[in-house]
Design an enzyme around this catalytic site. Structure first.
Site, PDB file in Angstrom:
ATOM      1  N   LYS A  96       0.838  -1.203   0.000  1.00 37.38           N
ATOM      2  CA  LYS A  96       0.000   0.000   0.000  1.00 37.38           C
ATOM      3  C   LYS A  96       0.872   1.252   0.000  1.00 37.38           C
ATOM      4  O   LYS A  96       1.911   1.306   0.677  1.00 37.38           O
ATOM      5  CB  LYS A  96      -0.908  -0.040   1.235  1.00 37.38           C
ATOM      6  CG  LYS A  96      -1.953   1.052   1.312  1.00 37.38           C
ATOM      7  CD  LYS A  96      -2.857   0.794   2.513  1.00 37.38           C
ATOM      8  CE  LYS A  96      -3.877   1.898   2.711  1.00 37.38           C
ATOM      9  NZ  LYS A  96      -4.756   1.621   3.873  1.00 37.38           N
ATOM     10  N   SER A 171      -9.190   2.697   2.980  1.00 37.23           N
ATOM     11  CA  SER A 171      -8.157   3.292   2.144  1.00 37.23           C
ATOM     12  C   SER A 171      -7.285   2.263   1.412  1.00 37.23           C
ATOM     13  O   SER A 171      -6.423   2.643   0.633  1.00 37.23           O
ATOM     14  CB  SER A 171      -7.263   4.200   2.999  1.00 37.23           C
ATOM     15  OG  SER A 171      -6.635   3.458   4.034  1.00 37.23           O
ATOM     16  N   SER A 195     -10.182   0.444   6.963  1.00 40.10           N
ATOM     17  CA  SER A 195      -9.488   0.618   5.689  1.00 40.10           C
ATOM     18  C   SER A 195      -9.104  -0.672   4.981  1.00 40.10           C
ATOM     19  O   SER A 195      -8.807  -0.663   3.789  1.00 40.10           O
ATOM     20  CB  SER A 195      -8.219   1.454   5.893  1.00 40.10           C
ATOM     21  OG  SER A 195      -8.565   2.786   6.162  1.00 40.10           O
TER      22      SER A 195
END
Length: 489
Positions: A96, A171, A195
């Site tokens: 990520k 996210s 997330s």
């Protein structure tokens, strides 16, 4: 950052190069092939590079690629004998874009860092690479991970492959979409207010928020920050357990990190553990939920009864969750981003500015109240798990929404006060320190995925994963991904 395609001969001359059928294999099956020498890490990188070229332009999951670095790492790994290349044996992993990878563009989704290339990797990345993971890409994320819709001014929005007009949530949206489209077998994510769990729900894959300390990472801003944790994402529960095994373990750089357990999570999943009594809650008593999502998740939870598990409707008292999370999240943003507000305010998105300013306004009295609320809610949750093995809820209160909507402003007639309140069903679980995952459990009438949040007592990942595997078998949704991106209906 995209590199031109490169082709090379396979170290096994009789194997085809870039066999695209591999994208449909499970991660566990691919690692088995790696250990047997039936494929090499370089083969897998070839497969991924071709697949990314074919589909990622439609969804924007992996905006930064680092195949040269990955192939260099793979070649070094292949100097070791097969079977001695770590738990992941050369399995490619995207990281990520909030997490540093040495020598690779790491933007955090912010224009402030659009040219940032760190010299040192996060402890998490070092740990994964030591376990035989090969980093080949960075997955897209909203600016600083703020907001459960993956878009930013550096790379633009990530689109949901089930309907490219829809959000992938966030996210960890890029990671979830990479899994759903076959540009990853396993993926790294992180989770503060859902997330990992929200994008898993929106994209029809599995994402796990582990217990605090289960996955070591490099501390930033404060040693004891613990609202956010790092965790695994995958297409099925066995693969998820495999990646959690590779990610878990203590590290001296992270004082909160936990030692590895004597029994692997993958063994726990395959051991067939079964919960005796589970609770389902439509809303945890704190949030509206779209009626269709509630119906799908309730029906899925009730399927536990097919295996003789007692299913009841119940939840712990989490009534203070909204006030508590709002304060503690704002404080976290102030700790970690106040310097950026002072120096780069014009380059921050409005939601991030709001979060930081909310944190800077906090009094010690408000912080004391929020911490006391968290302690009380956690104590009540521990008591709840003395009766129930698992708690089941919707993972997200709505189905995937239009990608141009920055967040969910209203649900089932309830208008939210801010851009994070719609995430209460997941951030309440964050506050009480429990591991939680999102498991695909069905589809809306329009064909969009819905996830079931499954929660266990703190440090209960093994029984949680075993229970998730059981329900996954009952529901029969394993194997619905990867898919080619689908245009709007």
């Amino acid at each position: 950052m995209t590199e031109p395609p490169a082709r090379r001969r396979n170290e096994r001359e009789n194997l085809p190069v870039a066999d695209q059928s591999l994208i449909r294999e499970t991660a566990c099956a691919v690692v088995d092939k790696l250990n047997k020498g039936e494929v090499t890490p370089l083969d897998l990188l070839d497969v991924l590079e071709k697949r990314i070229a074919d589909v990622d332009g439609k969804v924007n999951a992996l905006p930064t690629l680092c195949f040269d670095r990955a192939r260099k790492h793979a070649n070094e790994l292949m100097k070791r004998p097969k079977g001695e290349r770590g738990l992941l044996a050369g399995m490619p992993i995207p990281i990520k874009d909030l997490t540093n990878v040495a020598g690779v563009l790491t933007t955090q989704g912010s224009p402030i860092y659009r040219d940032n290339i760190p010299a040192k990797s996060d402890v998490l990345v070092e740990h994964l690479e030591a376990a035989g993971g090969v980093v080949y890409a960075k997955s897209n994320t909203p600016e600083f991970g703020a907001g459960a819709n993956t878009f930013n001014e550096v790379f633009g929005p990530t689109r949901n492959p089930w309907d490219t007009s829809r959000s992938a949530a966030g996210s960890s949206g890029g990671a979830a979409v990479a899994l759903a489209t076959g540009t990853a077998w396993l993926a790294h994510g992180s989770d503060m207010g859902g997330s990992l769990r929200n994008p898993a729900s929106f994209c029809g894959i599995v994402g796990l928020r582990p217990s605090i300390g289960r996955v070591a990472h490099t501390p930033a801003a404060a040693i004891d920050r613990n609202l956010g944790v790092q965790g695994p994402m995958a297409r099925n529960v066995e693969d998820l357990a495999l990646l959690l095994d590779a990610m878990s373990g203590e590290h001296p750089a992270d004082p909160l990190s936990l030692p590895k357990l004597p029994t692997s999570f993958l063994s726990a999943v395959r051991g067939g553990g079964k919960p005796k009594r589970v609770a389902y809650s439509r809303d945890l008593g704190i949030t509206p939920v779209d009626p269709e999502v509630a119906a799908i998740t309730r029906k899925a939870a009730q399927r536990f009864a097919d295996a003789g598990v007692i299913v009841e409707e119940a939840h712990p008292d989490l009534s203070e969750a909204h006030e508590c999370f709002h304060v503690l999240r704002a404080f976290d943003f102030a700790l970690s981003k106040a310097a950026l507000l002072r120096a780069k305010r014009d380059q921050l998105k409005p939601e991030v500015i709001w979060n930081i300013e909310e944190g800077l306004k906090l009094s010690v009295e408000k912080l004391e109240r929020a911490e006391a609320q968290r302690v009380a809610m956690t104590a009540r949750t521990l008591e709840f798990f003395e009766k129930y093995d698992l708690l089941l809820t919707p993972a997200t209160i709505v189905a995937p929404f239009p990608v141009e909507n920055r967040y969910v402003a209203e649900c089932d007639g309830k208008k939210f006060d801010n851009y994070v309140e719609w995430l209460g069903i997941v951030y309440a679980i964050t506050l009480v320190c429990c591991p939680a995952l999102s498991l695909p459990c069905g589809f809306t009438a329009s064909g969009l995925p819905v996830g079931l949040q499954m929660v266990s007592a703190p440090r209960g990942e093994a029984p949680l994963l075993a229970g998730a595997r059981m329900l996954e078998d009952i529901l029969g949704v394993r194997g619905s991904t990867p898919i080619d991106p689908r245009p709007p209906k």
